[in-house]
Motif scaffolding. Structure first.
Motif, short mmCIF file in Angstrom:
data_model
loop_
_atom_site.label_atom_id
_atom_site.label_comp_id
_atom_site.label_asym_id
_atom_site.label_seq_id
_atom_site.Cartn_x
_atom_site.Cartn_y
_atom_site.Cartn_z
N THR A 85 59.58 -10.46 -42.19
CA THR A 85 60.43 -9.50 -41.49
C THR A 85 61.83 -9.53 -42.08
OG1 THR A 85 59.16 -9.78 -39.45
CG2 THR A 85 61.35 -8.80 -39.25
N GLN A 86 62.30 -10.72 -42.42
CA GLN A 86 63.63 -10.88 -43.01
C GLN A 86 63.68 -10.44 -44.47
OE1 GLN A 86 63.75 -15.17 -42.03
NE2 GLN A 86 65.68 -14.74 -40.98
N VAL A 87 62.56 -10.61 -45.16
CA VAL A 87 62.50 -10.30 -46.59
C VAL A 87 61.37 -9.30 -46.80
CG1 VAL A 87 62.32 -11.23 -48.93
CG2 VAL A 87 63.26 -12.66 -47.10
N GLY A 88 61.72 -8.01 -46.88
CA GLY A 88 60.73 -6.95 -47.00
C GLY A 88 60.27 -6.75 -48.43
N MET A 89 59.10 -6.12 -48.57
CA MET A 89 58.51 -5.91 -49.90
C MET A 89 58.10 -4.45 -50.09
SD MET A 89 57.18 -7.33 -52.81
CE MET A 89 56.55 -9.01 -52.67
N VAL A 90 58.49 -3.90 -51.23
CA VAL A 90 58.03 -2.57 -51.65
C VAL A 90 57.18 -2.78 -52.89
CG1 VAL A 90 58.72 -0.29 -52.48
CG2 VAL A 90 60.09 -1.46 -50.74
N PHE A 91 55.94 -2.29 -52.84
CA PHE A 91 54.97 -2.62 -53.88
C PHE A 91 54.99 -1.61 -55.04
CE2 PHE A 91 53.51 -4.68 -50.04
CZ PHE A 91 53.21 -5.95 -50.49
N GLN A 92 54.22 -1.97 -56.07
CA GLN A 92 54.20 -1.19 -57.31
C GLN A 92 53.72 0.24 -57.06
OE1 GLN A 92 52.00 -3.19 -60.33
NE2 GLN A 92 52.50 -1.74 -61.92
N ARG A 93 52.66 0.38 -56.30
CA ARG A 93 52.14 1.71 -56.00
C ARG A 93 52.46 2.05 -54.54
NH1 ARG A 93 49.17 4.19 -59.69
NH2 ARG A 93 48.47 3.00 -61.51
N PRO A 94 52.87 3.27 -54.27
CA PRO A 94 53.15 3.66 -52.88
C PRO A 94 51.93 3.41 -52.01
CG PRO A 94 53.87 5.38 -54.42
CD PRO A 94 53.09 4.38 -55.22
N ILE A 160 59.79 2.59 -48.50
CA ILE A 160 61.12 1.97 -48.41
C ILE A 160 61.68 2.15 -47.00
CG2 ILE A 160 63.50 2.09 -49.25
CD1 ILE A 160 62.31 2.82 -52.02
N ALA A 161 61.49 3.33 -46.42
CA ALA A 161 61.94 3.57 -45.04
C ALA A 161 61.22 2.63 -44.09
CB ALA A 161 61.69 5.03 -44.65
N ARG A 162 59.93 2.43 -44.29
CA ARG A 162 59.15 1.51 -43.46
C ARG A 162 59.67 0.08 -43.57
NH1 ARG A 162 53.11 1.57 -45.21
NH2 ARG A 162 53.87 0.13 -46.81
N THR A 163 60.07 -0.28 -44.79
CA THR A 163 60.60 -1.63 -45.02
C THR A 163 61.94 -1.84 -44.32
OG1 THR A 163 59.46 -1.81 -47.15
CG2 THR A 163 61.37 -3.25 -46.81
N ILE A 164 62.85 -0.86 -44.46
CA ILE A 164 64.19 -1.06 -43.90
C ILE A 164 64.24 -0.79 -42.40
CG2 ILE A 164 65.32 -0.58 -46.09
CD1 ILE A 164 65.94 2.18 -45.24
N ALA A 165 63.18 -0.19 -41.84
CA ALA A 165 63.17 0.10 -40.40
C ALA A 165 63.31 -1.16 -39.57
CB ALA A 165 61.88 0.85 -40.02
N VAL A 166 62.73 -2.28 -40.03
CA VAL A 166 62.76 -3.53 -39.27
C VAL A 166 64.01 -4.36 -39.58
CG1 VAL A 166 60.27 -3.64 -38.95
CG2 VAL A 166 61.29 -4.68 -40.99
N LYS A 167 64.94 -3.74 -40.33
CA LYS A 167 66.24 -4.35 -40.62
C LYS A 167 66.11 -5.71 -41.31
CE LYS A 167 68.74 -2.01 -36.91
NZ LYS A 167 67.67 -1.09 -36.50
N PRO A 168 65.54 -5.75 -42.50
CA PRO A 168 65.45 -7.01 -43.24
C PRO A 168 66.81 -7.39 -43.82
CG PRO A 168 64.72 -5.23 -44.63
CD PRO A 168 65.01 -4.62 -43.28
N ASP A 169 66.89 -8.60 -44.35
CA ASP A 169 68.09 -9.05 -45.04
C ASP A 169 67.99 -8.83 -46.55
OD1 ASP A 169 69.40 -10.27 -42.69
OD2 ASP A 169 67.70 -11.64 -42.76
N VAL A 170 66.75 -8.90 -47.03
CA VAL A 170 66.48 -8.82 -48.47
C VAL A 170 65.34 -7.81 -48.68
CG1 VAL A 170 65.79 -10.10 -50.54
CG2 VAL A 170 67.16 -11.24 -48.78
#
Length: 259
Positions: A85-94, A160-170
């Motif tokens: 939750t603190q460190v989100g991940m955006v993968f190679q393929r959407p 990316i929107a899904r990742t930042i929605a939970v307010k990560p730090d990284v």
């Protein structure tokens, strides 16, 4: 939001195989750091260790310390789900969830964590996250349509929107533009530049020009040969890595002589 990341004598294993050896690095908060290097040199493995994603493979483990603002994310009392939750991940393929709408994709992290949100809270999170991902104006009239119906570049911005929605730090990004066309790639690169105002962003890329464009610091990884562990060879300001590298192997790689 946004935290410093420090690896101290970090080794990453898959079973008995040492995949990444002896990583010592301090990654600045509110900056973009690029990991570059030839395929198989351990940069993605190291990236996945930063939010304990590598642990989903049986036998994967680390030795050493991985600190998020001084707190070891591998401490026995730390929950890996909390780390992710603190460190989100955006993968190679959407990878938007195919059965979910655009709205549901953005809110997926809350649903998976069992959080209960009011309608107004949900709407605010969806709009804020999509605006932060520079996607709101393109999808605001079709939030209840499947996320999989978007173009590839839009899908990646939805992730990316899904990742930042939970307010990560990284935010970790594993070659986020490798499956995209040049126009979509430019949109993601522009977005990365905006995200660094609020987040620590770490990106793995094989695109030297992209690393030079988006990052303030660059880490070059290399491997001595098949079956050998990947190692961090050089880490410095991006301009120094590309213009005046200290190591011969770094110079050879960024100049295109190998890799």
């Amino acid at each position: 939001m946004s935290k410093r990341v420090d690896a101290v004598d970090l080794n990453v294993y898959y079973g008995d195989f040492l995949a990444v050896e002896g990583i010592n690095i301090s990654i600045d908060a509110r900056a973009v750091t690029a990991f570059i290097g030839p395929s198989g040199c351990g940069k993605t493995t190291f990236l996945r260790s930063l939010n304990r994603m590598h642990e989903v493979l049986p036998g994967a483990r680390v030795k050493g310390q991985l600190l998020l603002d001084g707190e070891d994310i591998y401490d026995p009392g730390v929950d890996p789900v909390t780390v992710r939750t603190q460190v989100g991940m955006v993968f190679q393929r959407p990878n938007p969830f195919p059965t979910m709408t655009i709205r549901e994709n953005v809110l997926a992290g809350y649903k998976l964590n069992g959080a209960r949100l009011s309608k107004s809270e949900s709407e605010e999170i969806v709009e804020t996250s999509l605006r932060s991902a520079n996607l709101w104006n393109e999808v605001k009239d079709r939030l209840d349509r499947p996320g999989s119906g978007l173009s590839g570049g839009q899908q990646q911005r939805l992730c990316i929107a899904r990742t930042i929605a939970v307010k990560p730090d990284v935010i970790l990004m594993d070659e986020p533009c490798s499956a995209l066309d040049p126009i979509s790639t430019l949109a993601i690169e522009d977005l990365i530049g905006e995200l660094q105002q609020d987040y620590t962003v770490i990106i793995v890329t094989h695109n030297m020009q992209q690393a030079a464009r988006v990052s303030q610091k660059t880490a070059f990884f290399n491997i001595a040969g098949t079956g050998k562990p990947g190692k961090l060879i050089e880490y410095d300001d991006t301009t120094s890595i590309f213009n005046t590298p200290k190591e011969k192997s770094t110079e050879d790689y960024v100049s295109g002589r190998f890799g």
